[in-house]
Design a protein around this motif. Structure first.
Motif, PDB file in Angstrom:
ATOM      1  N   SER A 245      32.894  37.806  44.116  1.00  0.00           N
ATOM      2  CA  SER A 245      33.159  36.478  43.557  1.00  0.00           C
ATOM      3  C   SER A 245      31.880  35.849  43.029  1.00  0.00           C
ATOM      4  CB  SER A 245      33.797  35.574  44.617  1.00  0.00           C
ATOM      5  OG  SER A 245      35.041  36.076  45.030  1.00  0.00           O
ATOM      6  N   LYS A 254      40.699  31.391  43.683  1.00  0.00           N
ATOM      7  CA  LYS A 254      41.341  32.282  44.635  1.00  0.00           C
ATOM      8  C   LYS A 254      41.425  33.677  44.025  1.00  0.00           C
ATOM      9  CE  LYS A 254      45.741  33.085  46.993  1.00  0.00           C
ATOM     10  NZ  LYS A 254      47.148  32.609  47.164  1.00  0.00           N
ATOM     11  N   ASP A 256      43.136  36.806  43.172  1.00  0.00           N
ATOM     12  CA  ASP A 256      44.505  37.274  43.039  1.00  0.00           C
ATOM     13  C   ASP A 256      44.546  38.257  41.876  1.00  0.00           C
ATOM     14  OD1 ASP A 256      44.413  35.764  40.696  1.00  0.00           O
ATOM     15  OD2 ASP A 256      45.624  34.125  41.502  1.00  0.00           O
ATOM     16  N   SER A 259      42.857  37.045  38.731  1.00  0.00           N
ATOM     17  CA  SER A 259      41.396  37.027  38.809  1.00  0.00           C
ATOM     18  C   SER A 259      40.824  38.420  38.561  1.00  0.00           C
ATOM     19  CB  SER A 259      40.945  36.533  40.187  1.00  0.00           C
ATOM     20  OG  SER A 259      41.452  35.266  40.485  1.00  0.00           O
TER      21      SER A 259
END
Length: 387
Positions: A245, A254, A256, A259
């Protein structure tokens, strides 16, 4: 009811059908009505997990009793009218233009490299001995259980035995469920299995690979991993999800599927970069990948080019090489669709595929040569018979 897109004719050796009928029996009847009833070397079907795969393939094999029937389940369909879901797409290959040899590979969890090399060599010889096509050239299609975690070993072994026959393919899908995927042959739906199909044709063709990512400077080293389960526990000696991240710049989002679709990582192999997609975050913060990983592997953050533009360029390059294309048989990563949806490009991509006659399915991974890749569009373009 679907609409037939292509019939065997003077210039094209592949017919295409689609159905969204409510039941397996109705869908098979719909497909059979659209496809030629004879002179068919192979029927290839790509089936939504909306249907029961066992009932569908048994009914299809019975309906096309004198024809080889193969296929797999999907994470979405590439239909004659664009991207679709909850449908079945079928292709019929004419005997006039295609000779076909196929071989299933069972029990992939115990797959051995020497078995793959033997299968590839035997099938290559079988195609050469039994081909009815004059002056043709071969290419291969591979369909494989998308949850078997054996794609790299299978592709490496097969490709090494095929004497430079170009090979493309896709890993079977299960929508967004990731529970069970199936490959179809011998009238049954199989898990833990793969299928190699070799086709010899006198029609012009070109295999292709298309993605829309370029490497950035940011790197991540896999410092701890469960290699067998394709799970990365640490990147740069930090918890994997946290470090991923930070490096790709989605600290506040978040993690998922959307992403991961927008932020793949790349691996450099032989001077070229290939995408590696993340399937999910585990409860302990580790990352589960679609492709094989290893400790010490260097992952490079990626930046995106235009998805529509990169795909359009591939179509133009292909048509410059082989002339008018009758259809593209395509294997496209599910995450390309999710990325397009995230950026409101799904309608544009679907229309682009419709215009260029792309037929195939959305996958859990793509095969190209000896490589198993992610977030890529691979396949084979079939040209037209000279006038």
């Amino acid at each position: 009811m679907g609409q037939a897109d292509l019939r065997f004719g003077s210039s094209s050796g592949v017919a295409v059908a689609k159905s969204k009928a409510a039941t397996e029996e109705e869908a098979v009847a719909d497909i059979a009505e659209q496809l030629p009833s004879d002179d068919t070397a192979l029927v290839l079907v790509f089936l939504s997990p909306h249907y029961d795969p066992h009932r569908f393939i048994a009914e299809t094999a019975a309906r096309f009793a004198d024809t080889l029937v193969c296929g797999c389940t999907t994470a979405g369909e590439l239909a004659p009218d664009g991207w679709d879901e909850n449908s079945v797409v079928a292709l019929a290959f004419s005997r006039q233009d295609f000779s076909v040899a196929h071989r299933p590979i069972l029990n992939l969890q115990n797959f051995r490299v020497e078995d793959g090399r033997r299968i590839g060599a035997e099938l290559r010889q079988e195609l050469r001995a039994n081909s009815d096509v004059d002056g043709g050239n071969p290419f291969g299609l591979v369909l494989i259980d998308g949850l078997c975690r054996r794609e790299e070993a299978v592709m490496s072994a097969l490709y090494a035995s095929l004497d430079d026959i170009p090979v493309v393919g896709g890993s079977a899908g299960d929508g967004l469920r990731f529970e069970k995927t199936f490959v179809f042959f011998d009238g049954e739906a199989h898990t833990n299995a793969a299928l190699l199909i070799l086709l010899n044709t006198s029609l012009p063709f070109r295999v292709f690979k298309c993605d829309n990512f370029e490497p950035r400077t940011q790197k991540m080293v896999v410092t701890e991993a469960d290699i067998e389960n394709r799970t990365v526990k640490e990147l740069n000696a930090e918890p994997a999800a946290q470090e991923y991240s930070r490096v790709v710049g989605i600290m506040d989002a978040k993690l998922d599927p959307f992403s991961f679709a927008s932020h793949p990582v790349l691996v450099r192999v032989g001077g070229s970069y290939y995408a590696r997609s993340i399937q999910r975050v585990e409860p302990d913060g580790s990352l589960h990948f679609f492709c094989a990983i290893d400790e010490g592997m260097v992952l490079t953050a990626a930046t995106s080019r235009s998805l529509v533009g990169a795909t359009r360029d591939m179509f133009a390059e292909t048509e410059n090489q082989i002339g008018d294309v009758s259809l593209y048989i395509g294997f496209e990563c599910l995450f390309r669709r999710l990325d397009a949806e995230q950026h409101q490009l799904a309608r544009d991509m679907s229309e682009l595929y419709r215009r260029h006659r792309v037929v195939g399915f959305q996958t859990y991974g793509e095969q190209f040569g000896s490589m198993h890749v992610n977030q890529t569009f691979t396949g084979v373009a079939i040209g037209r018979r000279p006038a």
